[in-house]
Write an enzyme that holds these catalytic residues in place. Sequence first.
Site, mmCIF file in Angstrom:
data_model
loop_
_atom_site.group_PDB
_atom_site.id
_atom_site.type_symbol
_atom_site.label_atom_id
_atom_site.label_comp_id
_atom_site.label_asym_id
_atom_site.label_seq_id
_atom_site.Cartn_x
_atom_site.Cartn_y
_atom_site.Cartn_z
ATOM 1 N N CYS A 115 91.207 97.016 41.875
ATOM 2 C CA CYS A 115 90.714 96.908 40.489
ATOM 3 C C CYS A 115 89.392 97.631 40.274
ATOM 4 O O CYS A 115 88.985 97.857 39.139
ATOM 5 C CB CYS A 115 90.564 95.439 40.090
ATOM 6 S SG CYS A 115 92.068 94.498 40.297
ATOM 7 N N HIS A 255 85.085 93.870 34.709
ATOM 8 C CA HIS A 255 86.528 93.818 35.001
ATOM 9 C C HIS A 255 87.102 92.527 34.430
ATOM 10 O O HIS A 255 86.497 91.458 34.572
ATOM 11 C CB HIS A 255 86.717 93.883 36.521
ATOM 12 C CG HIS A 255 88.128 93.649 36.951
ATOM 13 N ND1 HIS A 255 89.194 94.255 36.329
ATOM 14 C CD2 HIS A 255 88.653 92.863 37.937
ATOM 15 C CE1 HIS A 255 90.313 93.857 36.913
ATOM 16 N NE2 HIS A 255 90.012 93.016 37.887
ATOM 17 N N ASN A 285 94.961 90.920 33.483
ATOM 18 C CA ASN A 285 94.250 91.776 34.428
ATOM 19 C C ASN A 285 95.072 93.055 34.637
ATOM 20 O O ASN A 285 96.130 93.012 35.251
ATOM 21 C CB ASN A 285 94.071 91.009 35.737
ATOM 22 C CG ASN A 285 93.387 91.834 36.816
ATOM 23 O OD1 ASN A 285 93.185 93.042 36.657
ATOM 24 N ND2 ASN A 285 93.041 91.196 37.910
HETATM 25 N N1 COA Z 1 100.851 77.361 35.927
HETATM 26 C C1 COA Z 1 100.716 76.049 36.199
HETATM 27 N N2 COA Z 1 100.171 75.588 37.338
HETATM 28 C C2 COA Z 1 99.737 76.511 38.228
HETATM 29 C C3 COA Z 1 99.854 77.883 38.001
HETATM 30 C C4 COA Z 1 100.440 78.302 36.795
HETATM 31 N N3 COA Z 1 100.582 79.597 36.461
HETATM 32 N N4 COA Z 1 99.330 78.548 39.057
HETATM 33 C C5 COA Z 1 98.906 77.624 39.928
HETATM 34 N N5 COA Z 1 99.158 76.388 39.430
HETATM 35 C C6 COA Z 1 98.865 75.089 40.029
HETATM 36 C C7 COA Z 1 98.714 75.169 41.518
HETATM 37 O O1 COA Z 1 99.967 75.108 42.159
HETATM 38 C C8 COA Z 1 97.860 73.952 41.790
HETATM 39 O O2 COA Z 1 98.692 72.826 41.799
HETATM 40 P P1 COA Z 1 98.456 71.645 42.872
HETATM 41 O O3 COA Z 1 97.066 71.136 42.592
HETATM 42 O O4 COA Z 1 99.539 70.686 42.555
HETATM 43 O O5 COA Z 1 98.571 72.285 44.215
HETATM 44 C C9 COA Z 1 96.961 73.861 40.563
HETATM 45 O O6 COA Z 1 97.611 74.650 39.549
HETATM 46 C C10 COA Z 1 95.576 74.397 40.780
HETATM 47 O O7 COA Z 1 95.672 75.635 41.440
HETATM 48 P P2 COA Z 1 94.400 76.453 41.831
HETATM 49 O O8 COA Z 1 94.817 77.668 42.600
HETATM 50 O O9 COA Z 1 93.395 75.534 42.430
HETATM 51 O O10 COA Z 1 93.868 76.885 40.373
HETATM 52 P P3 COA Z 1 92.575 77.660 40.006
HETATM 53 O O11 COA Z 1 91.757 76.856 39.086
HETATM 54 O O12 COA Z 1 91.886 78.246 41.214
HETATM 55 O O13 COA Z 1 93.147 78.877 39.172
HETATM 56 C C11 COA Z 1 93.587 81.208 39.403
HETATM 57 C C12 COA Z 1 94.013 79.818 39.799
HETATM 58 C C13 COA Z 1 94.494 82.214 40.112
HETATM 59 C C14 COA Z 1 93.736 81.357 37.896
HETATM 60 C C15 COA Z 1 92.114 81.444 39.783
HETATM 61 O O14 COA Z 1 91.889 81.039 41.112
HETATM 62 C C16 COA Z 1 91.693 82.859 39.627
HETATM 63 O O15 COA Z 1 91.724 83.423 38.539
HETATM 64 N N6 COA Z 1 91.221 83.491 40.717
HETATM 65 C C17 COA Z 1 90.788 84.856 40.667
HETATM 66 C C18 COA Z 1 91.949 85.761 40.593
HETATM 67 C C19 COA Z 1 91.573 87.176 40.359
HETATM 68 O O16 COA Z 1 90.569 87.432 39.749
HETATM 69 N N7 COA Z 1 92.384 88.086 40.830
HETATM 70 C C20 COA Z 1 92.247 89.477 40.636
HETATM 71 C C21 COA Z 1 91.069 90.011 41.315
HETATM 72 S S1 COA Z 1 90.867 91.677 40.951
#
Ligand code: COA
Length: 330
Positions: A115, A255, A285
Amino acid sequence: MQPVRATIQGLGVCIPTRILTNDDLARMVDTTDEWITARTGIKRRHLAEPDQATSDLALIAAQRALAQARVAPDDLDLIVVGTATPDMYFPATACLVQERLGAKQAGAFDLLAACSSFVYGLITAAQLIQSGGIRRALVIGAETLSRLLDWEDRRTCVLIGDGAGAAVVGPSTGNAGFYSGSVGADGSAGDVLKVTAGGSRMPITADAIERKLHRAYMDGQAVFKLAVRTIPTLIRRTVDRAGWTLEQVDRIVPHQANLRIIDAMREQLGVPADKFEVNIQEYGNTSAASVPIALWEAVEAGRIREGDRIVLAAFGGGFTYAACALIWGI
Ligand code: COA
């Protein structure tokens, strides 16, 4: 010889017309509009058509940027395509774009910093111009990451969109242009965001496909923490190297990976919310395309005007990060 300052002379984007909303996704995987909106800020994303490859999006963005800059393809010395989703291994997507533009005088290469690729490319092109190596470059961030997603994995498929953005970079006629640029990487965090199969380490085999190792894998929380830990410091350093203070910066174009990441950066920097460009709700993204699309929108909407001090900042797989400070204008 007078030292030259490089600047952005024109911008162009290509946004695929096909839209996938959060409600559409809720019919495909176990998710909801509420979850996606609350955790990421994303409402919809644009996806390339099945017959559109990365170079198709890149070409349209490039043609629009050249038209805005009033630069002919023949006047380009270099084409850099920042992408993690090239049309194929080789030739480089930049070579495909060079041929279709008819930019016969231009060298061409792809740059892979996930990215961060577009900002890495801008900094590279600006340095080449400022050192006298070349006069004019076309830098493109173009992605069709939808092709690498596991559309059954709700943790990743809700985050991504496709698109392209391009910038013509050439010599400035006044004070506008690049004042500083910093790139960085932390290879020890490579495992948090990766596509395991498809390279020389692990070619795509039936077993790899069965285990979905040819699809994008992400440890979302780890990426989140890395971004929040790294980017505010990077922005401070970039502004400092430009000889500016944060208060003097008119607009920051980060970003677009997650609205919560942008909010956390903003809080750490103590910068007012309205200084940050945010369009993640519309595109998700788009990886290397995210900064140029957000920059283009800000300029088109008049949120960035001639003479404004702006900072572009990106992070991505690798782990990579890059930021640059420039005064807007030609
Ligand atoms: N819909 C519903 N539930 C979801 C889900 C979705 N699309 N994706 C994950 N979950 C669930 C998980 O399974 C988890 O359930 P559990 O508690 O029963 O295990 C719960 O939601 C929480 O998951 P978690 O991974 O802790 O959520 P989060 O608050 O960290 O959010 C992201 C997840 C991916 C949105 C977040 O971590 C993020 O944006 N990270 C950065 C990603 C990024 O920037 N990537 C590109 C970099 S260039």
